[in-house]
Design a protein around this motif. Structure first.
Motif, PDB file in Angstrom:
ATOM      1  N   VAL A 103       0.829  -1.210   0.000  1.00  0.00           N
ATOM      2  CA  VAL A 103       0.000   0.000   0.000  1.00  0.00           C
ATOM      3  C   VAL A 103       0.860   1.256   0.000  1.00  0.00           C
ATOM      4  CG1 VAL A 103      -1.674   1.324   1.358  1.00  0.00           C
ATOM      5  CG2 VAL A 103      -1.959  -1.147   1.086  1.00  0.00           C
ATOM      6  N   GLY A 104       1.913   1.259   0.832  1.00  0.00           N
ATOM      7  CA  GLY A 104       2.769   2.435   0.918  1.00  0.00           C
ATOM      8  C   GLY A 104       3.510   2.733  -0.368  1.00  0.00           C
ATOM      9  N   LEU A 105       3.851   1.708  -1.133  1.00  0.00           N
ATOM     10  CA  LEU A 105       4.496   1.924  -2.432  1.00  0.00           C
ATOM     11  C   LEU A 105       3.477   2.277  -3.507  1.00  0.00           C
ATOM     12  CD1 LEU A 105       7.046  -1.042  -2.458  1.00  0.00           C
ATOM     13  CD2 LEU A 105       7.535   1.369  -2.010  1.00  0.00           C
ATOM     14  N   LEU A 106       2.244   1.798  -3.341  1.00  0.00           N
ATOM     15  CA  LEU A 106       1.220   2.020  -4.357  1.00  0.00           C
ATOM     16  C   LEU A 106       0.736   3.466  -4.389  1.00  0.00           C
ATOM     17  CD1 LEU A 106      -0.492   0.577  -6.505  1.00  0.00           C
ATOM     18  CD2 LEU A 106      -2.191   0.122  -4.726  1.00  0.00           C
ATOM     19  N   TYR A 107       0.619   4.100  -3.231  1.00  0.00           N
ATOM     20  CA  TYR A 107       0.085   5.464  -3.176  1.00  0.00           C
ATOM     21  C   TYR A 107       0.903   6.451  -4.017  1.00  0.00           C
ATOM     22  CZ  TYR A 107      -3.902   5.417   0.013  1.00  0.00           C
ATOM     23  OH  TYR A 107      -5.144   5.250   0.566  1.00  0.00           O
ATOM     24  N   PRO A 108       2.216   6.598  -3.794  1.00  0.00           N
ATOM     25  CA  PRO A 108       2.971   7.539  -4.634  1.00  0.00           C
ATOM     26  C   PRO A 108       3.036   7.110  -6.088  1.00  0.00           C
ATOM     27  CG  PRO A 108       4.450   6.283  -3.203  1.00  0.00           C
ATOM     28  CD  PRO A 108       3.070   5.995  -2.746  1.00  0.00           C
ATOM     29  N   LYS A 119       0.577  17.148  -2.427  1.00  0.00           N
ATOM     30  CA  LYS A 119       1.361  18.201  -1.781  1.00  0.00           C
ATOM     31  C   LYS A 119       0.721  18.706  -0.492  1.00  0.00           C
ATOM     32  CE  LYS A 119       3.169  19.837  -6.220  1.00  0.00           C
ATOM     33  NZ  LYS A 119       3.289  20.986  -7.160  1.00  0.00           N
ATOM     34  N   PHE A 120      -0.358  18.060  -0.056  1.00  0.00           N
ATOM     35  CA  PHE A 120      -1.073  18.550   1.114  1.00  0.00           C
ATOM     36  C   PHE A 120      -0.428  18.018   2.389  1.00  0.00           C
ATOM     37  CE2 PHE A 120      -4.621  18.199   4.216  1.00  0.00           C
ATOM     38  CZ  PHE A 120      -4.949  19.538   4.291  1.00  0.00           C
ATOM     39  N   LYS A 121       0.076  18.938   3.213  1.00  0.00           N
ATOM     40  CA  LYS A 121       0.677  18.595   4.504  1.00  0.00           C
ATOM     41  C   LYS A 121       1.758  17.530   4.355  1.00  0.00           C
ATOM     42  CE  LYS A 121      -3.105  19.932   7.571  1.00  0.00           C
ATOM     43  NZ  LYS A 121      -3.967  19.545   8.701  1.00  0.00           N
ATOM     44  N   ARG A 122       2.750  17.828   3.541  1.00  0.00           N
ATOM     45  CA  ARG A 122       3.825  16.876   3.302  1.00  0.00           C
ATOM     46  C   ARG A 122       4.986  17.139   4.257  1.00  0.00           C
ATOM     47  NH1 ARG A 122       3.610  14.107  -1.536  1.00  0.00           N
ATOM     48  NH2 ARG A 122       5.332  12.960  -0.627  1.00  0.00           N
ATOM     49  N   GLU A 123       4.795  16.782   5.508  1.00  0.00           N
ATOM     50  CA  GLU A 123       5.889  16.845   6.475  1.00  0.00           C
ATOM     51  C   GLU A 123       5.676  15.727   7.484  1.00  0.00           C
ATOM     52  OE1 GLU A 123       2.497  19.290   7.845  1.00  0.00           O
ATOM     53  OE2 GLU A 123       3.850  19.606   6.153  1.00  0.00           O
ATOM     54  N   TRP A 124       6.782  15.299   8.126  1.00  0.00           N
ATOM     55  CA  TRP A 124       6.716  14.155   9.011  1.00  0.00           C
ATOM     56  C   TRP A 124       5.852  14.411  10.237  1.00  0.00           C
ATOM     57  CZ3 TRP A 124       7.416   9.422   7.843  1.00  0.00           C
ATOM     58  CH2 TRP A 124       8.332   9.054   6.844  1.00  0.00           C
ATOM     59  N   ARG A 169      -6.991  14.447   1.579  1.00  0.00           N
ATOM     60  CA  ARG A 169      -7.840  15.262   0.712  1.00  0.00           C
ATOM     61  C   ARG A 169      -7.598  15.031  -0.786  1.00  0.00           C
ATOM     62  NH1 ARG A 169      -8.472  21.307   3.439  1.00  0.00           N
ATOM     63  NH2 ARG A 169      -8.761  20.572   5.598  1.00  0.00           N
ATOM     64  N   SER A 170      -6.978  13.933  -1.160  1.00  0.00           N
ATOM     65  CA  SER A 170      -6.757  13.659  -2.577  1.00  0.00           C
ATOM     66  C   SER A 170      -7.776  12.642  -3.071  1.00  0.00           C
ATOM     67  CB  SER A 170      -5.340  13.131  -2.814  1.00  0.00           C
ATOM     68  OG  SER A 170      -5.163  11.859  -2.229  1.00  0.00           O
ATOM     69  N   ARG A 171      -8.144  12.754  -4.343  1.00  0.00           N
ATOM     70  CA  ARG A 171      -9.079  11.793  -4.927  1.00  0.00           C
ATOM     71  C   ARG A 171      -8.466  10.397  -4.993  1.00  0.00           C
ATOM     72  NH1 ARG A 171     -10.572  14.450 -10.539  1.00  0.00           N
ATOM     73  NH2 ARG A 171      -8.294  14.682 -10.490  1.00  0.00           N
ATOM     74  N   SER A 172      -7.174  10.348  -5.303  1.00  0.00           N
ATOM     75  CA  SER A 172      -6.507   9.051  -5.358  1.00  0.00           C
ATOM     76  C   SER A 172      -6.468   8.396  -3.979  1.00  0.00           C
ATOM     77  CB  SER A 172      -5.088   9.207  -5.901  1.00  0.00           C
ATOM     78  OG  SER A 172      -4.318  10.088  -5.089  1.00  0.00           O
ATOM     79  N   GLY A 173      -6.235   9.209  -2.936  1.00  0.00           N
ATOM     80  CA  GLY A 173      -6.224   8.675  -1.584  1.00  0.00           C
ATOM     81  C   GLY A 173      -7.580   8.138  -1.169  1.00  0.00           C
ATOM     82  N   LEU A 174      -8.647   8.850  -1.539  1.00  0.00           N
ATOM     83  CA  LEU A 174      -9.997   8.392  -1.220  1.00  0.00           C
ATOM     84  C   LEU A 174     -10.320   7.104  -1.965  1.00  0.00           C
ATOM     85  CD1 LEU A 174     -12.727   8.900   0.170  1.00  0.00           C
ATOM     86  CD2 LEU A 174     -13.381  10.266  -1.822  1.00  0.00           C
ATOM     87  N   GLY A 175     -10.000   7.091  -3.260  1.00  0.00           N
ATOM     88  CA  GLY A 175     -10.297   5.900  -4.057  1.00  0.00           C
ATOM     89  C   GLY A 175      -9.519   4.680  -3.601  1.00  0.00           C
ATOM     90  N   LEU A 176      -8.227   4.866  -3.337  1.00  0.00           N
ATOM     91  CA  LEU A 176      -7.416   3.745  -2.866  1.00  0.00           C
ATOM     92  C   LEU A 176      -7.861   3.272  -1.482  1.00  0.00           C
ATOM     93  CD1 LEU A 176      -3.812   4.710  -4.026  1.00  0.00           C
ATOM     94  CD2 LEU A 176      -5.105   2.675  -4.678  1.00  0.00           C
ATOM     95  N   GLY A 177      -8.222   4.232  -0.625  1.00  0.00           N
ATOM     96  CA  GLY A 177      -8.691   3.861   0.708  1.00  0.00           C
ATOM     97  C   GLY A 177      -9.945   3.002   0.653  1.00  0.00           C
ATOM     98  N   GLY A 219      -5.339   2.351   5.502  1.00  0.00           N
ATOM     99  CA  GLY A 219      -4.802   2.563   4.161  1.00  0.00           C
ATOM    100  C   GLY A 219      -4.355   3.991   3.935  1.00  0.00           C
ATOM    101  N   VAL A 220      -5.152   4.940   4.390  1.00  0.00           N
ATOM    102  CA  VAL A 220      -4.792   6.354   4.255  1.00  0.00           C
ATOM    103  C   VAL A 220      -3.524   6.664   5.050  1.00  0.00           C
ATOM    104  CG1 VAL A 220      -5.541   8.715   4.745  1.00  0.00           C
ATOM    105  CG2 VAL A 220      -7.160   7.079   3.783  1.00  0.00           C
ATOM    106  N   THR A 221      -3.428   6.113   6.248  1.00  0.00           N
ATOM    107  CA  THR A 221      -2.265   6.366   7.106  1.00  0.00           C
ATOM    108  C   THR A 221      -0.986   5.808   6.491  1.00  0.00           C
ATOM    109  OG1 THR A 221      -3.658   6.310   9.088  1.00  0.00           O
ATOM    110  CG2 THR A 221      -1.291   5.991   9.393  1.00  0.00           C
ATOM    111  N   VAL A 222      -1.023   4.549   6.085  1.00  0.00           N
ATOM    112  CA  VAL A 222       0.166   3.934   5.477  1.00  0.00           C
ATOM    113  C   VAL A 222       0.489   4.615   4.144  1.00  0.00           C
ATOM    114  CG1 VAL A 222       1.107   1.802   4.523  1.00  0.00           C
ATOM    115  CG2 VAL A 222      -0.241   1.735   6.615  1.00  0.00           C
ATOM    116  N   GLY A 223      -0.543   5.031   3.417  1.00  0.00           N
ATOM    117  CA  GLY A 223      -0.309   5.756   2.171  1.00  0.00           C
ATOM    118  C   GLY A 223       0.429   7.063   2.394  1.00  0.00           C
ATOM    119  N   ASN A 224       0.073   7.771   3.450  1.00  0.00           N
ATOM    120  CA  ASN A 224       0.774   9.016   3.769  1.00  0.00           C
ATOM    121  C   ASN A 224       2.226   8.761   4.146  1.00  0.00           C
ATOM    122  OD1 ASN A 224      -1.235  10.856   3.230  1.00  0.00           O
ATOM    123  ND2 ASN A 224      -2.018  10.914   5.323  1.00  0.00           N
TER     124      ASN A 224
END
Length: 240
Positions: A103-108, A119-124, A169-177, A219-224
């Motif tokens: 999942v973590g490799l699939l998101y990016p 690009k939304f909230k891209r910090e650790w 807040r991304s469409r891809s994140g919602l769909g993958l989730g 899924g959203v968490t691991v994707g981030n």
């Protein structure tokens, strides 16, 4: 003199021909080939590193969250498969670790394919807060007592969507989730149906109705985490 002056252009022409001689071509091509090979090796090196980190994250989350579920008797494993240290079946951590890596490799990868870099909230710091919220949602699924499972499921669904809206807040994140939640729920139902383990008081096809919410937020968490790890990584080389 005539021969000398006449041979001058011939020597220049011969020198120019030598410079364009195919026998000398591989020298410059070799430099480019070395650069391309180095780029490929660097990309594969980063891929392995990210996979190992994501696998480790999945294992740790599985041990912590599954321990909570088992202690609250939400998830029940047969006695012969329980590990005394973590109160979990031995196969749960590696399976969750593998799923986290995928999942973590699939998101990016999907972000790059769609041409919509996230690009939304891209910090650790934001990623760590997302992990904390996810753990809190899982904790709520085991601790909160509602009059019925419908209220609990609706509450966890709202919290899971709130997690996506706050940290993704991304469409891809919602769909993958949603896709991950559907597939993970289906696999869990098959495992429970075949007696691998079971849930206390199942109310939705052998499982708890709030389980898809946990898979979605996970899924959203691991994707981030995967997106954050992919920052600064060279793009995958394309073969012409």
């Amino acid at each position: 003199m005539i021969n000398s002056s006449g041979s001058g252009p011939s020597l220049l022409a011969a020198h120019g021909a030598l410079g364009t001689d195919p026998a000398h071509g591989p020298q410059s091509t070799g430099v480019g080939g070395q650069g391309s090979s180095s780029h490929v090796n660097s990309w594969h090196h980063h891929l392995v590193q990210r996979s190992l980190v994501l696998f480790s994250v999945g294992v740790v989350l599985a041990l912590v969250l599954n321990l909570l579920q088992v202690q609250r008797n939400v998830t029940l494993f047969p006695d012969e498969v329980i590990a005394t240290i973590f109160s979990s079946a031995w196969w749960v951590p590696p399976c969750c670790g593998t799923a986290a890596a995928v999942v973590g490799l699939l998101y990016p990868c999907i972000d790059s394919h769609l041409g919509e870099p996230h690009k939304f909230k891209r910090e650790w710091a934001s990623v760590m807060r997302c992990v904390a919220v996810f753990v809190g949602i899982n904790h709520a699924s085991a601790k909160l007592d509602f009059a019925n499972n419908v209220q609990l499921s609706l509450t966890l669904a709202a919290l899971s969507l709130g997690l996506w809206w706050t940290f993704d807040r991304s469409r891809s994140g919602l769909g993958l989730g949603i896709t991950i939640a559907f597939l993970a729920t289906l696999i869990t139902q098959l495992l429970v149906y075949n007696g691998v383990y079971q849930y206390m008081s199942p109310d939705f096809l052998y499982i708890r109705s709030w389980l898809p919410c946990i898979f979605f937020s996970g899924g959203v968490t691991v994707g981030n985490i995967g997106r954050q790890l992919a920052m600064g990584v060279p793009e995958k080389p394309h073969s012409d």
